[in-house]
Design an enzyme around this catalytic site. Structure first.
Site, PDB file in Angstrom:
ATOM      1  N   SER A 125       0.992  -0.690   0.068  1.00  0.00           N
ATOM      2  CA  SER A 125      -0.213  -0.425  -0.341  1.00  0.00           C
ATOM      3  C   SER A 125       0.823   1.693   0.070  1.00  0.00           C
ATOM      4  CB  SER A 125      -0.259   0.097   1.469  1.00  0.00           C
ATOM      5  OG  SER A 125      -1.215   1.231   1.353  1.00  0.00           O
ATOM      6  N   TYR A 150      -2.731  -0.117  10.664  1.00  0.00           N
ATOM      7  CA  TYR A 150      -3.067  -0.966   8.687  1.00  0.00           C
ATOM      8  C   TYR A 150      -1.192  -0.413   8.414  1.00  0.00           C
ATOM      9  CZ  TYR A 150      -3.663  -1.393   4.267  1.00  0.00           C
ATOM     10  OH  TYR A 150      -3.736  -1.740   2.872  1.00  0.00           O
ATOM     11  N   LYS A 154       2.227  -2.733   6.825  1.00  0.00           N
ATOM     12  CA  LYS A 154       2.392  -3.660   5.345  1.00  0.00           C
ATOM     13  C   LYS A 154       3.785  -2.937   5.872  1.00  0.00           C
ATOM     14  CE  LYS A 154      -1.618  -4.024   3.256  1.00  0.00           C
ATOM     15  NZ  LYS A 154      -2.028  -5.894   2.685  1.00  0.00           N
TER      16      LYS A 154
END
Length: 336
Positions: A125, A150, A154
């Site tokens: 991402s 989040y 990644k």
């Protein structure tokens, strides 16, 4: 035919990638625990491609089930989508995100090591860059401390893959993508959030459909031309094709390093208000929206420099923002 495992293959990006893989000639196996997807997506994929993908309902947090799967199936490569993906939710439930996004990745890489599977595509991402100091964001932009759990998963995921590639016979590509939107031209698969949408476009379409009373625009005091946050919105079919291009790069031994990463976007940023206006214009309707306070974990602006992915993967976007917004609305209407 090469047999490719797609984890999270009934999800939004996963399902579109399965379609592109099958259309390219790959034999696909899907693992999905249906936590944010529906079983009917499997039949809809078959209607599009006329090919039946093998399906396993497995929660990748269950190490015993993961091990059994790899002991009983032969795999040539893996595209790993299965993960929790909402920035706001990750702030509220960090431990759930670390367990689901990091633990499952480790289990898969352990099985790849043990079964000598050496081709891996990671769903990464643009959040790994945080708020970039310069735009557009290139692959040379520094990876900054994550703003959300989040985004941190990644970053950590990429670090784990990089370390694994150094010491095991494994080649991997991380695709750092921006904001996927839209639906397949067939309108048989699209974004299917369960519960309240965490992303802008499904919230827009559900508001237009009357499912949501009003769309919230999180902040209009950002340092942007109209005060709302800017993102790079890419059609999900274009994004799916980037995954097949990356996989073919690995299978053809064309990768220049054991671990590579590419930004995948359109190269153009659009603000939230610009997206709302474009959606209204593309579909000839009006949206009910209000300005609210900023949402924790959101950056001001992010859009991609796409030169590396164009030159190395020979990939570029083909679909327009208007096509994406029209298909998203057609998909929403098909669900009513």
């Amino acid at each position: 035919m090469k047999k490719i495992l797609v984890t999270g293959g009934l999800g939004f990006i996963g399902s579109h990638t399965v379609v592109e893989l099958q259309n390219t000639g790959f034999d696909v196996i899907i693992i999905d625990n249906l936590s944010n997807s529906k079983m009917e997506v499997l039949d809809n994929i078959e209607q599009i491609t006329s090919k039946k993908a093998a399906f396993f309902n497995i929660d990748l947090r269950n190490k015993k089930e993961v091990k059994h799967f790899f002991n009983t199936n032969t795999i040539d490569g893996i595209i790993h989508f299965a993960a929790s993906k909402a920035v706001g939710e990750s702030v509220e439930k960090p431990l759930d995100y670390y367990e689901n996004n990091i633990g499952t990745l480790v289990y898969i890489l352990q099985e790849m090591r043990d079964h000598k599977i050496d081709h891996f595509i990671f769903s990464s991402s643009c959040t790994v860059y945080g708020q970039a100091a310069e735009l557009p964001i290139t692959e040379k932009s520094p990876v900054k401390p994550a703003i959300s759990p989040y985004g941190n998963t990644k970053q950590i995921g990429e670090e784990i893959i990089r370390d694994t590639c150094k010491v095991h016979n494994m080649n991997a590509i991380a695709l750092r993508y921006f904001n996927p939107i839209g639906a397949h031209d067939s309108i048989k698969i699209g974004e299917l959030p369960l519960g309240v949408p965490q992303n802008l476009i499904p919230y827009i379409t559900q508001t237009a459909a009357g499912i949501r009373e009003q769309l919230s625009v999180f902040g209009n005091d950002y340092d942007t031309p109209d005060g709302t946050a800017i993102r790079d919105y890419i059609h999900v079919v274009d994004l799916a094709k980037a995954h097949t291009a990356a996989l073919q790069r690995l299978l053809s031994n064309e990768n220049k390093e054991k671990f590579e990463y590419f930004n995948v976007g359109t190269g153009k940023g659009s603000s939230v208000l610009e997206i709302i206006n474009a959606f209204e214009h593309a579909n000839n309707l009006k949206l009910n929206y209000k300005i609210t306070t900023r949402r924790e974990g959101d950056v001001t602006a992010a859009y991609a420099d796409t030169n590396k992915v164009a030159n190395e993967l020979n990939w570029k976007t083909e679909k327009t923002l208007e096509e994406a917004l029209k298909s998203a609305w057609e998909w929403q209407k098909s669900l009513i």
